[in-house]
Write a protein that holds these residues in place. Structure first.
Motif, PDB file in Angstrom:
ATOM      1  N   ASP A  54     -13.603   1.977  17.708  1.00  0.00           N
ATOM      2  CA  ASP A  54     -14.079   3.093  18.509  1.00  0.00           C
ATOM      3  C   ASP A  54     -15.466   3.455  18.014  1.00  0.00           C
ATOM      4  O   ASP A  54     -15.703   3.554  16.802  1.00  0.00           O
ATOM      5  N   ILE A  55     -16.387   3.661  18.962  1.00  0.00           N
ATOM      6  CA  ILE A  55     -17.797   3.872  18.642  1.00  0.00           C
ATOM      7  C   ILE A  55     -18.250   5.206  19.209  1.00  0.00           C
ATOM      8  O   ILE A  55     -17.827   5.609  20.296  1.00  0.00           O
ATOM      9  N   ILE A  62      -4.288   2.949  30.971  1.00  0.00           N
ATOM     10  CA  ILE A  62      -4.965   3.653  29.874  1.00  0.00           C
ATOM     11  C   ILE A  62      -6.133   4.444  30.462  1.00  0.00           C
ATOM     12  O   ILE A  62      -6.854   3.963  31.345  1.00  0.00           O
ATOM     13  N   VAL A  63      -6.333   5.668  29.994  1.00  0.00           N
ATOM     14  CA  VAL A  63      -7.446   6.478  30.488  1.00  0.00           C
ATOM     15  C   VAL A  63      -8.770   5.789  30.181  1.00  0.00           C
ATOM     16  O   VAL A  63      -8.857   4.948  29.267  1.00  0.00           O
ATOM     17  N   TYR A  64      -9.791   6.123  30.924  1.00  0.00           N
ATOM     18  CA  TYR A  64     -11.134   5.586  30.727  1.00  0.00           C
ATOM     19  C   TYR A  64     -11.586   5.860  29.296  1.00  0.00           C
ATOM     20  O   TYR A  64     -11.583   6.995  28.842  1.00  0.00           O
ATOM     21  N   GLU A  65     -11.973   4.795  28.575  1.00  0.00           N
ATOM     22  CA  GLU A  65     -12.376   4.917  27.180  1.00  0.00           C
ATOM     23  C   GLU A  65     -13.732   4.244  26.961  1.00  0.00           C
ATOM     24  O   GLU A  65     -13.804   3.090  26.511  1.00  0.00           O
ATOM     25  N   PRO A  66     -14.812   4.937  27.243  1.00  0.00           N
ATOM     26  CA  PRO A  66     -16.136   4.330  27.031  1.00  0.00           C
ATOM     27  C   PRO A  66     -16.450   4.078  25.559  1.00  0.00           C
ATOM     28  O   PRO A  66     -17.402   3.358  25.248  1.00  0.00           O
ATOM     29  N   TRP A  67     -15.662   4.652  24.675  1.00  0.00           N
ATOM     30  CA  TRP A  67     -15.892   4.506  23.237  1.00  0.00           C
ATOM     31  C   TRP A  67     -15.194   3.283  22.630  1.00  0.00           C
ATOM     32  O   TRP A  67     -15.504   2.901  21.516  1.00  0.00           O
TER      33      TRP A  67
END
Length: 272
Positions: free
Chosen positions: A212-213, A255-260
């Motif tokens: 995760d970023i 899975i929910v949107y995870e831009p990280w």
């Protein structure tokens, strides 16, 4: 002598950490950890079990010999200590035989969950490499390829004037179960948690290839990350370092949107 490079030796119940990386929890711990070449750490709660000193293994709990998996862990440590430092540890994965028990603790049917989400089972690697430290100064563990890719990507972003923070990397099946247990204790249902967290055994973080970023000043694991210059840079440059965003909007896994969340997908980790 400490590991060079720093390598975490993984076993089903116990992680074997190289010396010099774990935080002391008391003055006695500090003295012991300062002398230890390796530390045995229980996976499900992080308890320190034993420290490998020059004179042998010093127990840090009563009845160390009765700890689940300690024989396996001591054998893995002995094999690693006898291996020449110039020879890298063999790649491989841990067996999945304990995973069913973890899913039963959540009353989850593995076959039904896999069919519904399309997520594959993810085994834990036998060895993990130190890829630096995360935002909270915790050691960041990744597979060798992912560690190199992350370090190169972070350096390239810095050259372009952007800072990338690692929030988390490798997580064990036991750690993932702990996430569920903590959220259940706060009153969330398993169904609620599954929209944000994959079930134990199905998270890309287990592979050691995902991390995760975030960016300095940006809260961790928030959708707002997509509005940062760091995210725009990742969209353009991350694939060149082997990283891809796993969970875009409307992804087929629920899975929910995870831009990280980004995963290293070289040929070596195409399954992760």
């Amino acid at each position: 002598m400490r590991n060079a490079p720093h390598i975490l030796i993984n076993t089903p119940d116990i992680e074997i950490w190289p010396g010099g990386l774990l935080r002391a929890r008391s003055n006695d711990d500090a003295r012991i950890l300062a002398r230890a070449s390796h530390v045995l750490r229980r996976k499900h709660d992080g308890r320190y079990l034993g420290a490998q000193l020059q004179g042998g293994m010093m127990p840090l709990v009563t009845r160390l010999a009765d700890e689940p998996g300690v024989g396996f862990a001591l054998a893995a440590l002995d094999a690693a200590r006898r291996q020449p430092k110039r020879i890298p540890p063999a790649a491989g994965e841990l067996p999945l035989h304990q995973l069913q028990l973890r899913l039963q603790q959540l009353d989850l049917d593995a076959d039904a969950y896999a069919a519904h989400t399309g997520l594959p089972l993810v085994a834990e690697p036998l060895h993990l490499h130190l890829a630096g430290f995360d935002r909270y100064r915790r050691p960041l563990w990744l597979t060798k390829g992912a560690a190199r890719g992350w370090q190169r990507m972070q350096q390239a972003a810095a050259i372009d004037g952007l800072a990338l923070d690692a929030i988390s990397g490798y997580r064990s099946h036991a750690y993932q179960l702990g996430i569920f247990e903590r959220k259940l204790a706060r009153g969330l249902s398993v169904a609620d948690i599954l929209t944000v967290n994959a079930a134990p055994g199905y998270s890309e973080h287990h592979s050691g290839a995902a991390l995760d970023i975030s960016a300095p000043g940006e809260p961790p694991a928030e959708e707002s990350f997509e509005h940062t210059a760091a995210f725009a840079w990742l969209q353009q440059h991350a694939p060149g370092f082997g990283f891809h965003m796993s969970y875009p909007r409307d992804n087929p896994h629920g899975i929910v949107y995870e831009p990280w969340h980004w995963c290293y997908r070289s040929d070596e980790h195409a399954h992760a």
